[in-house]
Design a protein around this motif. Structure first.
Motif, mmCIF file in Angstrom:
data_model
loop_
_atom_site.group_PDB
_atom_site.id
_atom_site.type_symbol
_atom_site.label_atom_id
_atom_site.label_comp_id
_atom_site.label_asym_id
_atom_site.label_seq_id
_atom_site.Cartn_x
_atom_site.Cartn_y
_atom_site.Cartn_z
ATOM 1 N N ALA A 34 -2.448 -32.403 1.617
ATOM 2 C CA ALA A 34 -1.805 -32.085 1.145
ATOM 3 C C ALA A 34 -1.978 -30.351 0.411
ATOM 4 C CB ALA A 34 -1.664 -33.172 -0.404
ATOM 5 N N MET A 35 -0.946 -30.275 -1.068
ATOM 6 C CA MET A 35 -0.486 -28.768 -1.198
ATOM 7 C C MET A 35 -1.950 -28.872 -1.651
ATOM 8 S SD MET A 35 2.317 -27.882 -0.160
ATOM 9 C CE MET A 35 2.757 -26.461 -1.127
ATOM 10 N N GLN A 36 -2.787 -29.842 -2.481
ATOM 11 C CA GLN A 36 -3.799 -29.807 -3.832
ATOM 12 C C GLN A 36 -4.242 -30.901 -3.082
ATOM 13 O OE1 GLN A 36 -2.950 -29.586 -7.508
ATOM 14 N NE2 GLN A 36 -1.346 -27.743 -7.037
ATOM 15 N N SER A 56 -0.118 -28.924 4.146
ATOM 16 C CA SER A 56 -1.260 -28.312 3.454
ATOM 17 C C SER A 56 -0.634 -26.140 3.246
ATOM 18 C CB SER A 56 -2.173 -28.254 2.912
ATOM 19 O OG SER A 56 -2.516 -27.670 1.911
ATOM 20 N N GLU A 57 -1.208 -25.563 2.457
ATOM 21 C CA GLU A 57 -1.037 -24.124 2.277
ATOM 22 C C GLU A 57 -1.675 -23.192 3.158
ATOM 23 O OE1 GLU A 57 1.943 -23.376 1.645
ATOM 24 O OE2 GLU A 57 2.753 -24.304 -0.783
ATOM 25 N N GLY A 58 -2.906 -23.962 3.756
ATOM 26 C CA GLY A 58 -3.932 -23.108 4.210
ATOM 27 C C GLY A 58 -3.950 -24.859 5.288
ATOM 28 N N PRO A 59 -4.954 -24.153 6.745
ATOM 29 C CA PRO A 59 -5.242 -24.446 7.713
ATOM 30 C C PRO A 59 -5.888 -26.446 7.722
ATOM 31 C CG PRO A 59 -6.727 -22.581 7.713
ATOM 32 C CD PRO A 59 -6.178 -22.903 5.829
#
Lengths: 364, 378
Positions: free
Chosen positions: A178-180, A209-212
């Motif tokens: 998820a995003m967070q 998510s925003e990362g790997p």
């Protein structure tokens, strides 16, 4: 170990499990975005056609359709269509095959990878309405998870408010990525809605998510990413525990799907130990983590992984017989023989895992 | 740079070794490294400091450097004073050999948002500090080599420099928070040099945060950060196996510090399941994933596993040993951290004597090539 349907069909063979079966994880797939057109306004249909919007990209990155674990060969439709995409298929291959009392449908279709916030909300509504029309209203045995456009918390809340009272929806699907992290208090309005509608949060594999997906970047191989995905589940459970989700919501229920249970005792032990040393840094967590797990969280049998059945039984002993629910994970193709698994368990555990734990947890 | 010839090689004769600590942290204080930095980098440090991200500052631990309350020496910085560390560990517990893992060398300095040559200079200074202030102060210290592991070619130079200086540099220190999963082809120069020199590679949790520490963003609390220390090791093991690194460098050996070990068996079986299903990807591997563990992955005791029922400790150990890993568990203290494990009390007495002898001494002696062994009297 060969991958075949034998492990599941053997369940109901003579001498197999004769008691009730509740299957808490049956995957269904939207055959095509056009399937959802009846559940959208004309303007959105035009939007999708003009831009050639197709299946959201996460669907194929999370479940590459020809990867080994995604569909058992005998469950691929003869017409080349998508597996698990119609009630007729799912009835024949799953619901009737192991004679379920109830089954919970989970539609992971990559919704999380739709960044356009308005389109994501439209698709979420359409999927939920399609689940009601094409599935829940047509077979009494079915229950389902509703999906939410989770990049915008307010939209996720609105969707739970819109359909969360439908008697067929028992759970909100929240992909593990998820995003967070899910303990973050930004999520709490979503949890307010989940709890107000007496729903379960169902954490599934997949998501955006925003990362790997790992603390050290993108894995190269699908097998590597799939195996290591355990780590994201560990992070999410740790986050929800540490931020006090289970204290704020005493009735919160979390089902952890798609990831088996062998790994959980080791995590619980570590969390208990860390809590003893660090509890004054998170003083609102006022119980042993393992107790919180037992009061709020359930896991599923799928996938059994390649543990010998006697070791699976040991993991279950460490975890507790109440903690695991049967899931076929249809149409996915994982190794593991349910007959041998059940044989390795104490007799007292079998009815709990095959139906009782799910019936109690989901209030079926 | 000093060129004074010092005898910092491992002592030729020594008493019987009975206790080896494979994870003691030395941590340079603010002025510790200044004598070992060239003027250019002294000036740089003075103006810009070390800017790479450090999670201990993002999620405050209980104390500075998450240290034990009594581990702060008169100088004020835990782990910075060789004599003080010696008194609290080597002398206090009769530790015969102790492997230093320099925290800043692994967490703050390897790279990130600072010039690469500056990172390399800091790592050289870390290693020189070990060489000239730790090795000279007591013959029992060994050290892992601090490297710029995100710049593998530079790291290779430093590894060769250190092993040329002293045989008391005994492993290569890597963060589990690498930029890419550690089996990635990017790190091949490190595999090559480690293989050639027969040096093990040490994974320590934490890092410069080139990625979020979870697959769903950053956590909020130190509790989360610390509880999930094993995660990077899971990623690294999966990566090293599926990238074929262990087939191409069959002599490579890794040790996971502070990561626990009770997850190893279930994870090995999960990797086997992945290989069973993803035949197209896994068919070129020479072995089943679980079969790589005994030859390639070592684990450490601290923080010692504490199952809910103490009787399960031996069960969990037997499961781990059943994977061929009885020889792959080594005692570690994690001094000077708050969760330090004493060799007197941390390891459950229920564990059989052979297992205790192995983890306190023999396993590490074999792993690092320390020659002397003795009888553990604890």
């Amino acid at each position: 170990m060969s991958v075949s349907a034998q492990g599941l069909t053997a369940l109901r063979a003579p001498g197999g499990w004769a008691g009730p079966v509740i299957d808490v994880d049956v995957h269904v797939h939207v055959p095509s975005i056009r399937t959802l057109f009846p559940y959208m306004q004309q303007g959105w249909r035009d939007f999708i056609i003009e831009r050639a919007v197709g299946t959201p990209p996460s669907f194929a990155t999370v479940y590459p359709q020809n990867a080994g674990n995604v569909v058992r060969p005998e469950w691929r439709p003869g017409d080349g269509g998508l597996a698990a995409s119609s009630l007729e298929l799912v009835r024949e291959q799953a619901l009737d095959a192991w004679a379920v009392e109830r089954a919970i449908l989970n539609c992971y279709w990559g919704l999380d990878s739709v960044r356009h916030p308005d389109l994501a909300a439209v698709i979420a509504r359409a999927i939920n309405d399609w689940l009601i029309d094409e599935w829940l209203d047509r077979d009494d045995r079915l229950r389902a998870s509703l999906v939410v456009p989770a990049h915008t918390f307010a939209d996720a809340v609105a969707e739970i408010e819109r359909v969360g009272s439908h008697p067929g929806f028992v759970q909100v699907m929240m992909p593990v990525r998820a995003m967070q992290t899910y303990g973050r208090r930004n999520w709490w309005p979503v949890y307010d809605a989940i709890v107000a509608h007496d729903l379960v949060m169902g954490m599934t594999w997949g998501g955006t998510s925003e990362g790997p997906p790992t603390p050290s970047g993108w894995p190269s191989y699908y097998a590597e990413e799939w195996a290591g995905e355990q780590g994201v589940f560990m992070s999410q459970l740790t986050s929800m525990l540490a931020e006090g989700v289970f204290q704020r919501y005493p009735t919160f229920r979390l089902a952890v799907l798609d990831i088996g249970f062998n790994w959980v005792p080791s995590l619980m032990w570590r969390l208990n130990k860390e809590w003893k040393g660090l509890r004054r840094t998170i003083p609102w967590v006022n119980e042993l983590p393992s107790q919180i797990f037992r009061d709020h969280i359930r896991f599923t049998t799928a996938p059994l992984d390649a543990a010998p059945p006697s070791e699976s039984a040991r993991f279950l002993k460490w975890l507790g017989e109440e903690m695991v629910m049967f899931a076929s994970d249809y149409p996915h193709a994982y190794p593991g023989d349910y007959g041998r698994f059940l044989d390795a368990l104490p007799e007292s555990a079998r009815p709990k895992i095959m139906a009782q734990n799910a019936r109690a947890f989901y209030r079926l | 740079m000093t060129t004074v010839a010092l005898d910092t090689s491992a002592p030729a004769t020594r008493q019987a070794v009975t206790l080896i600590d494979v994870d003691c942290h030395n941590i340079p204080g603010p002025r510790s490294l200044l004598p070992y930095l060239e003027p250019r980098w002294l000036e740089y440090l003075e103006h810009y400091g070390v800017r790479s991200r450090h999670e201990a500052d993002i999620q405050p631990a209980l104390r500075p450097m998450a240290c034990r309350a009594d581990s702060i020496p008169p100088s004020g910085f835990p782990g910075s004073d060789p004599r003080f560390s010696q008194a609290q560990t080597l002398d206090e517990y009769g530790i015969d050999i102790s492997v230093l893992n320099n925290i800043l060398g692994q967490i703050n300095f390897p790279g990130g948002n600072q010039p690469v040559p500056f990172s390399a200079a800091l790592q050289r200074a870390n290693n020189d500090w070990a060489m000239y202030e730790w090795f000279t102060s007591d013959p029992r210290w060994r050290s892992s080599i601090c490297v710029t592991f995100e710049e593998p070619d530079l790291a290779v130079q430093e590894i060769v420099r250190c092993t040329d200086m002293s045989d008391r540099f005994v492993s290569i220190l890597i963060s589990t928070r690498t930029q890419k999963p550690f089996g990635n082809p990017k790190y091949e120069p490190l595999f090559e040099v480690a293989s050639q020199l027969g040096l093990p590679i040490t994974f320590h949790p934490g890092g410069t945060a080139m990625n979020n520490s979870t697959g769903s963003g950053m956590p909020s609390y130190y509790f989360e950060n610390h509880s999930t220390y094993p995660l990077g090791t899971l990623t690294a093991i999966a990566s090293l196996i599926f990238e074929g690194v262990l087939d191409r460098w069959p002599g490579l050996r890794f040790v996971a510090i502070e990561a626990g070990w009770s997850w190893a068996a279930p994870f090995a079986w999960r990797l086997d399941a992945a290989a069973d299903t993803e035949v197209v990807e896994a068919s070129r591997l020479q072995r089943k994933p679980s079969e790589y563990f005994a030859d390639h992955f070592w684990f450490t005791t601290q923080p010692i596993e504490e199952p809910e029922d103490p009787a399960w400790f031996v069960e969990a150990y037997d499961q781990f040993a059943g994977l061929g890993l009885a020889g792959n568990l080594m005692y570690s203290s994690d001094y000077p951290h708050w969760d330090f494990d004493s060799p007197r009390t941390a390891i459950p007495k229920a564990l059989p004597d052979t297992a205790r002898q192995g983890l306190f001494c023999d396993n590490a002696a074999r792993f690092y090539g320390f020659r002397a062994t003795g009888t553990d009297g604890r």
